[in-house]
Design an enzyme around this catalytic site. Structure first.
Site, PDB file in Angstrom:
ATOM      1  CG  HIS A  51     -20.863  10.080  15.233  1.00 11.22           C
ATOM      2  ND1 HIS A  51     -19.850  10.950  15.952  1.00 11.22           N
ATOM      3  CD2 HIS A  51     -22.029  10.334  15.515  1.00 11.22           C
ATOM      4  CE1 HIS A  51     -20.610  11.810  16.497  1.00 11.22           C
ATOM      5  NE2 HIS A  51     -21.872  11.579  16.446  1.00 11.22           N
TER       6      HIS A  51
HETATM    7  C1  T46 Z   1     -23.918  14.823  16.970  1.00 12.20           C
HETATM    8  C2  T46 Z   1     -22.740  16.123  17.103  1.00 12.20           C
HETATM    9  C3  T46 Z   1     -23.818  17.046  17.064  1.00 12.20           C
HETATM   10  C4  T46 Z   1     -21.047  11.918  26.788  1.00 12.20           C
HETATM   11  O1  T46 Z   1     -20.525  11.090  27.476  1.00 12.20           O
HETATM   12  N1  T46 Z   1     -22.219  12.133  26.624  1.00 12.20           N
HETATM   13  C5  T46 Z   1     -23.136  12.745  25.683  1.00 12.20           C
HETATM   14  O2  T46 Z   1     -24.276  13.046  25.605  1.00 12.20           O
HETATM   15  C6  T46 Z   1     -22.453  12.938  24.481  1.00 12.20           C
HETATM   16  C7  T46 Z   1     -22.924  13.701  23.064  1.00 12.20           C
HETATM   17  C8  T46 Z   1     -20.855  12.696  24.299  1.00 12.20           C
HETATM   18  N2  T46 Z   1     -20.307  12.303  25.579  1.00 12.20           N
HETATM   19  C9  T46 Z   1     -18.858  11.952  25.362  1.00 12.20           C
HETATM   20  C10 T46 Z   1     -18.778  10.785  24.377  1.00 12.20           C
HETATM   21  C11 T46 Z   1     -17.322  11.007  23.828  1.00 12.20           C
HETATM   22  O3  T46 Z   1     -16.338  10.454  24.689  1.00 12.20           O
HETATM   23  O4  T46 Z   1     -18.130  13.152  24.685  1.00 12.20           O
HETATM   24  C12 T46 Z   1     -17.336  12.438  23.838  1.00 12.20           C
HETATM   25  C13 T46 Z   1     -17.558  13.112  22.534  1.00 12.20           C
HETATM   26  O5  T46 Z   1     -18.602  12.831  22.246  1.00 12.20           O
HETATM   27  P1  T46 Z   1     -19.156  12.940  20.523  1.00 12.20           P
HETATM   28  O6  T46 Z   1     -17.901  11.940  19.738  1.00 12.20           O
HETATM   29  O7  T46 Z   1     -20.484  12.262  20.396  1.00 12.20           O
HETATM   30  O8  T46 Z   1     -19.029  14.210  20.202  1.00 12.20           O
HETATM   31  P2  T46 Z   1     -19.514  14.894  18.641  1.00 12.20           P
HETATM   32  O9  T46 Z   1     -19.414  16.475  18.981  1.00 12.20           O
HETATM   33  O10 T46 Z   1     -18.541  14.631  17.630  1.00 12.20           O
HETATM   34  O11 T46 Z   1     -20.798  14.510  18.317  1.00 12.20           O
HETATM   35  C14 T46 Z   1     -21.970  15.082  19.018  1.00 12.20           C
HETATM   36  C15 T46 Z   1     -23.137  13.834  19.143  1.00 12.20           C
HETATM   37  O12 T46 Z   1     -22.813  12.297  19.476  1.00 12.20           O
HETATM   38  C16 T46 Z   1     -23.666  13.734  17.694  1.00 12.20           C
HETATM   39  O13 T46 Z   1     -24.691  12.639  17.444  1.00 12.20           O
HETATM   40  O14 T46 Z   1     -24.451  15.059  16.019  1.00 12.20           O
HETATM   41  O15 T46 Z   1     -22.571  16.090  18.696  1.00 12.20           O
END
Ligand code: T46
Length: 134
Positions: A51
């Site tokens: 993303h």
């Molecule tokens: C990136 C990589 C390194 C939350 O509720 N709060 C938060 O602060 C975050 C980061 C996530 N979430 C929830 C939202 C989703 O339901 O956790 C789930 C997974 O989140 P996300 O799709 O963002 O996870 P990653 O590991 O794919 O991505 C994250 C960061 O969003 C992203 O910007 O660079 O870690």
């Protein structure tokens, strides 16, 4: 102007005998950190990310294990970083499409410039590409 990702080297204080401390202080960061989150217990070779963010800037630290981060910017430039040292961080600017591949039970900590906001995500690659034409 398009900001580019880059590696930040943090101080590594200590020795092989005592172990090490690294530190980041706010005056040395490119933004004010509003949020910290961390990822762990990620299965070997699995991918996260895929993303971009409209406004969020981040610094990723990999405290153990290894993460390969691939980034594509709106101008088409691509980057690959191999993060496997706890004394370095990766600055990721806004509007960067990123994919992360995890190895060796990697533990990642992230400093984020904004509070969590799902509306800041672009989770569809075609939608990200549309911003290239703007
Ligand atoms: C990136 C990589 C390194 C939350 O509720 N709060 C938060 O602060 C975050 C980061 C996530 N979430 C929830 C939202 C989703 O339901 O956790 C789930 C997974 O989140 P996300 O799709 O963002 O996870 P990653 O590991 O794919 O991505 C994250 C960061 O969003 C992203 O910007 O660079 O870690």
């Amino acid at each position: 102007m398009i900001n580019k990702p880059y590696i930040i080297n943090f101080p590594k204080i200590g020795s092989d005998i005592t172990g090490f401390i690294s530190v980041c202080e706010k005056q040395n960061l490119p933004f004010h950190a509003e949020r910290i989150y961390w990822t762990y217990h990620v299965p070997n070779e699995s991918e996260r990310g895929a993303h971009a963010h409209l406004n969020l800037e981040q610094i990723l630290l990999v405290l153990s294990g290894e993460i390969i981060v691939k980034i594509e910017l709106l101008n088409g430039e691509t980057y690959e970083f191999n993060l496997n040292k706890p004394d370095i961080g990766l600055y990721i600017p806004k509007m960067s499409w990123r994919t992360l591949t995890y190895f060796g039970n990697a533990v990642q900590v992230c400093l984020a410039s904004m509070e969590y906001d799902e509306n800041d995500y672009i989770r569809n690659y075609d939608e990200f590409r549309k911003h290239m034409d703007c």
